[in-house]
Design an enzyme around this catalytic site. Sequence first.
Site, PDB file in Angstrom:
ATOM      1  N   GLU A 172       0.866  -1.169   0.000  1.00  0.00           N
ATOM      2  CA  GLU A 172       0.000   0.000   0.000  1.00  0.00           C
ATOM      3  C   GLU A 172       0.907   1.224   0.000  1.00  0.00           C
ATOM      4  O   GLU A 172       1.751   1.357   0.891  1.00  0.00           O
ATOM      5  CB  GLU A 172      -0.901  -0.013   1.243  1.00  0.00           C
ATOM      6  CG  GLU A 172      -1.892   1.122   1.240  1.00  0.00           C
ATOM      7  CD  GLU A 172      -2.826   1.113   2.448  1.00  0.00           C
ATOM      8  OE1 GLU A 172      -3.569   2.076   2.589  1.00  0.00           O
ATOM      9  OE2 GLU A 172      -2.793   0.145   3.245  1.00  0.00           O
ATOM     10  N   ARG A 208       4.797 -12.900   9.723  1.00  0.00           N
ATOM     11  CA  ARG A 208       5.513 -11.668   9.388  1.00  0.00           C
ATOM     12  C   ARG A 208       6.803 -11.576  10.182  1.00  0.00           C
ATOM     13  O   ARG A 208       6.965 -12.206  11.229  1.00  0.00           O
ATOM     14  CB  ARG A 208       4.631 -10.447   9.615  1.00  0.00           C
ATOM     15  CG  ARG A 208       4.190 -10.245  11.041  1.00  0.00           C
ATOM     16  CD  ARG A 208       3.016  -9.282  11.140  1.00  0.00           C
ATOM     17  NE  ARG A 208       3.349  -7.935  10.709  1.00  0.00           N
ATOM     18  CZ  ARG A 208       2.719  -7.306   9.699  1.00  0.00           C
ATOM     19  NH1 ARG A 208       1.742  -7.871   9.070  1.00  0.00           N
ATOM     20  NH2 ARG A 208       3.061  -6.079   9.369  1.00  0.00           N
ATOM     21  N   LYS A 260       4.225   0.851   9.365  1.00  0.00           N
ATOM     22  CA  LYS A 260       4.365   2.147   8.693  1.00  0.00           C
ATOM     23  C   LYS A 260       3.760   3.260   9.528  1.00  0.00           C
ATOM     24  O   LYS A 260       4.268   4.366   9.553  1.00  0.00           O
ATOM     25  CB  LYS A 260       3.685   2.075   7.321  1.00  0.00           C
ATOM     26  CG  LYS A 260       4.566   1.447   6.260  1.00  0.00           C
ATOM     27  CD  LYS A 260       3.885   1.403   4.914  1.00  0.00           C
ATOM     28  CE  LYS A 260       2.890   0.268   4.872  1.00  0.00           C
ATOM     29  NZ  LYS A 260       2.382  -0.001   3.511  1.00  0.00           N
TER      30      LYS A 260
END
Length: 564
Positions: free
Chosen positions: A39, A267, A277
Site C-alpha cells: 500500500e 511476518r 508504517k
Amino acid sequence: MTTPSENESAAPSDFIRDAVAEDIRTGKRKQICTRFPPEPNGYLHIGHAKAICLNFGIAHEFGGVCNVRMDDTNPTKEEAEYVDSIMFDVHWLIDGWANKNLGRAPGFASDYFDQLYTYAVELVRKGKAYVCDMTPEETDEYRRLGKEGPFRNRSVDENLDFLARMKAGEFPDGARTLRAKIDMSAPNVWLRDPVLYRIRHAEHHQTGNKWCIYPMYDFAHTLSDYIEGITHSVCTLEFEVHRPLYEWLLEALELPAPRPHQYEFARLNINYTVMSKRKLMQLVNDGLVNGWDDPRMPTISGIRRRGMTASALRVFAYNIGITKYPSMTDVAVLEHTVREEFNRTSPRRLAVLRPIKVVITNYPEGQVEELDAVNNPEDPAGGSRKIPFSRELFIDSADFTETPPPKYFRLKPGSEVRLKYAYIIKCDEVVKDENGEVIELRCTADLESKSGGATSSRKIKGTIHWVSASQAIDAEVRLYDRLFTVAEPDGDFKTLLNPHSLEVVAAKCEPSLKDADSNVRYQFERLGYFALDPDSQPGKLVFNRTITLKDTWAKMEGRAPSRP
Ligand code: ATP
Ligand code: MG
C-alpha cells in the site's frame, strides 16, 4: 553492491516453495507468477524486504515472474512519493538477482477499476451482492452480532440501479455500500456480508476524479490476482481468516481456471525497533528521526543509507526462513549476517574517532615514512597499501588511560603498546591543559620494532590504531546505536527511544580515504564497518558506522554473541 554472498546460491526450502514445486511437478502450473502488493502509504521496511525476497525469490528459483502491484484502493491516504520510493527499494533489493523476474512494475490495483466494477455488477446480477443503506457503524454492529440487515433482500434490478447511481455520484460519502451476500451467521466474521465498495468522493493519485466509489481491499486484491494470472498469492498470517472470502469471490463469479491460491506466512518482527508504517510515520512526522531514510530506521531506505547491502538483506531473508509461527527475530541475526559479509569483502583502513595527539619524541621532525598495511587479511588477493608515519600522530582517546583497570593492554603512562603496522611506543609524559584534560602524550618509539626490524617480533599485549597527524584527513563520523532501549517497544513507544542512538564525532582518517567509494564498505580497524553517507561532499567526508565489529549488546544482556 551486487556481490553475491556465499550463502545466496543455496535456495531455501519451506512450505510455500514446496507447494510451488509440487504444482510444477504435477503440471497444475506451467508458469509461476507471484506478486508483492504494497500500500503506497509510507516507505517500505525490513518486513517488506522479507516479503519481497520471498515473492521474487520464488519467481527467481522457479523461472517465473513477480509483479509489484500498488494496493491503491484508499484514495485519501496514498501519495506518489511513496510509489517512487517503493519502486526504488524493490529494484535495489532484487538488483542483479531477480530483475529478469520482474513482471508488471509498478502496476496498480487502480489499473483494474473498470474490470473490478464489471465484476461487481456481475455479482449483483447473480444475486450475490446487494446495495446496503446502513451506516458504517450499523454495518459493523450487525456484522458483529451476525444479524441480517433490512436491505439484504433487495431485488437484482433495484441493486443494479443503486450501484449505477453510487458510481454516478448521486450519494454522499458513507450513504451506501455494496456488500457481498454470503452468510450473516458464518462463524468467520469476514464472511458476514463484507463490504465490497464504499462511496468516497476523493481524488485519486492515479485515476483523478474518475471514480467516487472505491473497492475494498479484499475484493480488489483477490480479483487483481486473478486478472494478472497470479498463481501463488503469498501474504502474512493476518490474512488467513480472509482466505475463505478470497475463495468465495473466485467461486461466486464462476471464474474459469486457473485461479490463484492464497498462502500465509508469519511476518517478520525484529526486536529493538517498531515495524509498522503507522508508527514509523509518527517517528518521522514528530521529528524523532531525520526522515524515513534515517540510518536508525528499519526502513529499507534507512538500512541502505546505514550502509547495509542488498546482498546481506537477501541472505538474512533466506536464513530466517518462512514459517507459520509468529516470532521475534533478534536484530543480532541481521547484524551477524552483515558482519559476515563485510568481514570477507571490506578493505581495512585506519581511522581515529576521538583523536588525542601523540608526539614520538625520538622520531626526527619532518621525516615521513611509508609503511605497508594489509588491505584485507581475509582476501589474499586484496594486496596492501602505504600509510604515512611521522613524529606526530593521533590515537583514539579510548586507547589511553591514566587509571587503567586490571588487564588494560592499551596505552598507559610508563608502558608500551604496538601501533598497528608500525612501531612499539612507550608513554613517557602526559601533557594536560589548564582544566586537567589530556591534550598530548609524549612517547618514545622502539625504532627497531617495525616489520623487518631487529625487535619486530617483541611480544606486546596491546595493539592500537593510529593516523599520522599532518597527512590525516578529517571526516564527520556518525555512530549509531539501537533506536529503542527496550526489546519490544510497544504502547507508548515514543517514550522508549534511546537518547544515545546517534553520536557524531570529528574523526581523523588515513589519507587513502580521500578517494572513498560510496559502493565500498570499509572496516576501520578495531572500530567497525563504515559507509559513506550521501551527505558527503568533495572535501567533506561523512561516514556512517554501519555496524561495530562485535555484538556489544550481547555482553550487556548477558547472552552469548548470536551465531545462527
Ligand atoms: P504495515 O503494518 O507495516 O503498515 P502492511 O502490511 O500494512 O505493513 P503493506 O504495504 O500492505 O503493508 O504490505 C505489503 C506486503 O508486505 C503485504 O503482502 C504484507 O503481507 C507484507 N508485509 C508487511 N509487513 C511485513 C512483515 N513485517 N513481514 C513480512 N511481510 C510483511
Ligand atoms: Mg496494509
